[in-house]
Design an enzyme around this catalytic site. Structure first.
Site, PDB file in Angstrom:
ATOM      1  N   SER A   1       0.537  -0.804   0.000  1.00 57.09           N
ATOM      2  CA  SER A   1       0.000   0.000   0.000  1.00 57.09           C
ATOM      3  C   SER A   1       0.801   1.200   0.000  1.00 57.09           C
ATOM      4  O   SER A   1       1.576   1.556   0.743  1.00 57.09           O
ATOM      5  CB  SER A   1      -0.292  -0.242   0.966  1.00 57.09           C
ATOM      6  OG  SER A   1      -0.846  -1.101   0.558  1.00 57.09           O
ATOM      7  N   THR A   2       0.892   1.820  -1.190  1.00 61.26           N
ATOM      8  CA  THR A   2       1.819   2.946  -1.437  1.00 61.26           C
ATOM      9  C   THR A   2       1.181   3.893  -2.438  1.00 61.26           C
ATOM     10  O   THR A   2       0.409   3.495  -3.291  1.00 61.26           O
ATOM     11  CB  THR A   2       3.133   2.415  -2.028  1.00 61.26           C
ATOM     12  OG1 THR A   2       3.625   1.403  -1.164  1.00 61.26           O
ATOM     13  CG2 THR A   2       4.146   3.505  -2.157  1.00 61.26           C
ATOM     14  N   THR A   3       1.541   5.150  -2.398  1.00 57.69           N
ATOM     15  CA  THR A   3       1.028   6.096  -3.375  1.00 57.69           C
ATOM     16  C   THR A   3       2.108   7.096  -3.719  1.00 57.69           C
ATOM     17  O   THR A   3       3.094   7.244  -2.990  1.00 57.69           O
ATOM     18  CB  THR A   3      -0.244   6.802  -2.871  1.00 57.69           C
ATOM     19  OG1 THR A   3      -0.879   7.498  -3.949  1.00 57.69           O
ATOM     20  CG2 THR A   3       0.062   7.792  -1.751  1.00 57.69           C
TER      21      THR A   3
ATOM     22  N   SER B   1       4.131   5.619   2.010  1.00 56.86           N
ATOM     23  CA  SER B   1       3.435   4.360   2.238  1.00 56.86           C
ATOM     24  C   SER B   1       3.183   4.135   3.713  1.00 56.86           C
ATOM     25  O   SER B   1       3.964   4.575   4.565  1.00 56.86           O
ATOM     26  CB  SER B   1       4.256   3.188   1.691  1.00 56.86           C
ATOM     27  OG  SER B   1       3.607   1.954   1.938  1.00 56.86           O
TER      28      SER B   1
ATOM     29  N   ARG C   1      -5.208   2.953 -10.461  1.00 54.29           N
ATOM     30  CA  ARG C   1      -5.461   3.444  -9.109  1.00 54.29           C
ATOM     31  C   ARG C   1      -6.264   4.734  -9.132  1.00 54.29           C
ATOM     32  O   ARG C   1      -6.147   5.556  -8.213  1.00 54.29           O
ATOM     33  CB  ARG C   1      -4.133   3.640  -8.365  1.00 54.29           C
ATOM     34  CG  ARG C   1      -3.347   2.338  -8.226  1.00 54.29           C
ATOM     35  CD  ARG C   1      -2.193   2.456  -7.265  1.00 54.29           C
ATOM     36  NE  ARG C   1      -1.541   1.163  -7.085  1.00 54.29           N
ATOM     37  CZ  ARG C   1      -0.871   0.799  -5.989  1.00 54.29           C
ATOM     38  NH1 ARG C   1      -0.766   1.636  -4.977  1.00 54.29           N
ATOM     39  NH2 ARG C   1      -0.314  -0.385  -5.906  1.00 54.29           N
TER      40      ARG C   1
END
Length: 508
Positions: A328-330, A347, A501
């Site tokens: 879970s990373t952006t 993240s 995403r």
């Protein structure tokens, strides 16, 4: 009217927060920090103030800097039984195991990084920069289709404690498209940080509360939190065609592996066109993973490891195999009209399942991420910065301007997602949105995952027995989320968010 700047990120409201900062007279770094804070509301299961990250900052006529505010291992291991256990996350076509619980929480650095970057590079008051996020926290953000997917995907994590259920399932069921997600507790925390005594609030109130909460089953000590250092490093830099690639240096491995693969690509011209055979790309991933296993794992803390890895026996061995292969990373990317570039990846892992009471902050699970601990769980060295696959990157041109700013989420798929987008844009001439949307593949440990659009005969030829090839039925966040901005051939801003995403792009 002249444009002020451009930003791409994982949600339209994340982009909007960055644009507010640019329109208020801020630079790329103000916009990146504003967008980061907003992402804690708009993408709440991908990032959090209790996570970690990196910001690559480049400015004309100045040396670029990599701000490392990623998570760190605690200074001691608790002798008490740990709250640490596995959960499976079902992506639909693959199941990935993560470990959660208080025993998975590493020392966070994201708030420390926000405060330092804004103080050193931003020009707006922190109150102005954080205002969009504060408003979003109070008024809420509408859940989109990707948000619904994330809430469903991470349901095994966001339902394990009453605090998490109260925040993420306020009506007792997963949030769906059209529902509103609010986080007034986090809005109040950000409002305190934005005041003149914000740093004192962070050190004297927020960190002690975190240490006390984690004492019930984790490893964090108050001293670990209060003495956490933001590191400023020189980014890894290699030539790539007409550009200079700048990316995340050791002790993180993601940028080094991207540089390794691009250096191999520099030695030959291949096509990543999905209608052509993908054998070359899969072989490139095999060679890069083998080099990581044989020369990099366990050595990232060594002085000069970047030079050794890119110029020594690891590269020579891989180059021999590459040139003889004929066989879970952006993330947030910003550029502004002054020529500044900010590439920021953050993240929270998948979150550990615990929300710090009264703050709306989900804690990270970085000690439960298998890819960060190649030697195994519970064998992490004490008090050491964790490496990461996160690879905020950019291509800097000979005209002393940023031509491409990008990064990705996606765990250990980050490096292959960025590699494929860079090559398609810089070498094959794809438009940026097309380079990001094009089908991806990822090879690791004898398993080849591929999105629809690749030539099936080529996939079959690329997958060597007894390897497994998994055909995904649709593009998926499993293959990363590359959000990028850049310049067209005529010098105009361009950009795109990754449709995997629900990414967005805007300029002003």
């Amino acid at each position: 009217m002249a444009k002020r700047g451009a930003i791409a990120a994982g949600h339209p409201q994340t982009v909007a927060a960055g644009l507010v900062a640019l329109e208020a007279g801020g630079n790329a770094f103000d916009a990146a920090i504003a967008a980061l804070a907003a992402s804690w509301i708009t993408e709440p299961l991908l990032t959090s103030p209790a996570g970690g990250g990196f910001l690559l900052a480049a400015q004309p006529h100045q040396s670029p800097r990599l701000y490392d505010f990623f998570c760190q291992t605690p200074s001691q291991r608790s002798s008490e039984p740990q709250d640490f256990y596995p959960v499976g996350v079902d992506f639909g076509d693959a199941i990935q195991e993560f470990h959660i619980g208080l025993g998975s929480v590493a020392v966070p650095g994201l708030l420390a990084g926000l405060l330092r970057v804004q103080a050193e590079l931003g020009r707006l008051p922190l109150s102005v920069v954080l205002e969009p996020a504060i408003i979003l926290g109070r008024e809420g953000v509408e859940i989109n289709a990707f948000g619904e997917y994330c809430f469903r995907l991470l349901d095994p994590i966001v339902t394990v404690t009453p605090g998490a259920r109260s925040l993420y399932q306020p009506q007792g069921q997963p949030l769906r498209s059209g529902d509103r997600f609010t986080n007034s507790d986090l809005a109040a925390v950000l409002e305190e940080l934005a005041t003149a005594h914000g740093s004192r609030f962070y050190q004297k109130e927020l960190l002690p509360a975190l240490a006390n909460y984690c004492a019930a089953g984790g490893n964090l000590q108050l001293a670990d939190l209060q003495q956490y250092p933001v590191a400023v490093r020189s980014p890894l830099a290699i030539p790539f065609g007409r550009y200079r690639l700048l990316t995340n240096p050791p002790p993180s491995s993601g940028g080094l592996l991207i540089a390794f693969a691009l250096s191999l690509l520099n030695q030959s011209a291949i096509s990543l066109d999905p209608q052509r055979h993908p054998q070359d790309l899969v072989q490139l991933m095999r060679l890069t993973n083998a080099a990581r296993r044989d020369f990099l794992d366990g050595a990232l803390q060594q002085a000069g490891i970047d030079r050794q890895f890119l110029q020594g026996a690891a590269f020579e061995q891989a180059a021999a195999g590459w040139l003889n292969r004929l066989g879970s990373t952006t993330h947030i990317s910003v550029i502004d009209a002054e020529g500044n570039a900010a590439s920021l990846t953050s993240s929270n892992g998948e979150g550990c399942g615990h929300v710090l009471p009264g703050t709306g902050i989900m804690l990270n699970n970085m000690l439960g991420e298998a890819d960060l601990h190649p030697l195994g769980f519970h064998r992490w060295p004490l008090g050491q910065r964790l490496g990461s696959m996160m690879s905020p990157s950019l291509l800097w041109g000979e005209d002393d301007r940023p031509h491409l700013v990008l990064g990705s989420g996606g765990s250990n798929r980050i490096r292959t997602a960025i590699l494929q987008v860079i090559h398609r844009w810089a070498v094959e001439g794809y438009a940026l949105a097309e380079a990001i949307a094009a089908p991806r593949l990822h090879w690791e440990a004898g398993v080849l995952n591929w999105e629809p659009g690749w030539d099936p005969a080529g996939i079959e030829a690329a997958s060597q027995p007894p390897e497994t090839a998994i055909a995904w039925t649709a593009p998926n966040m499993f293959f990363g989320g590359v959000h990028a901005v850049g310049l067209t051939a005529t010098g105009e801003f361009c950009g795109a968010g990754d449709p995997r995403r629900s990414g967005a792009y805007g300029c002003c």
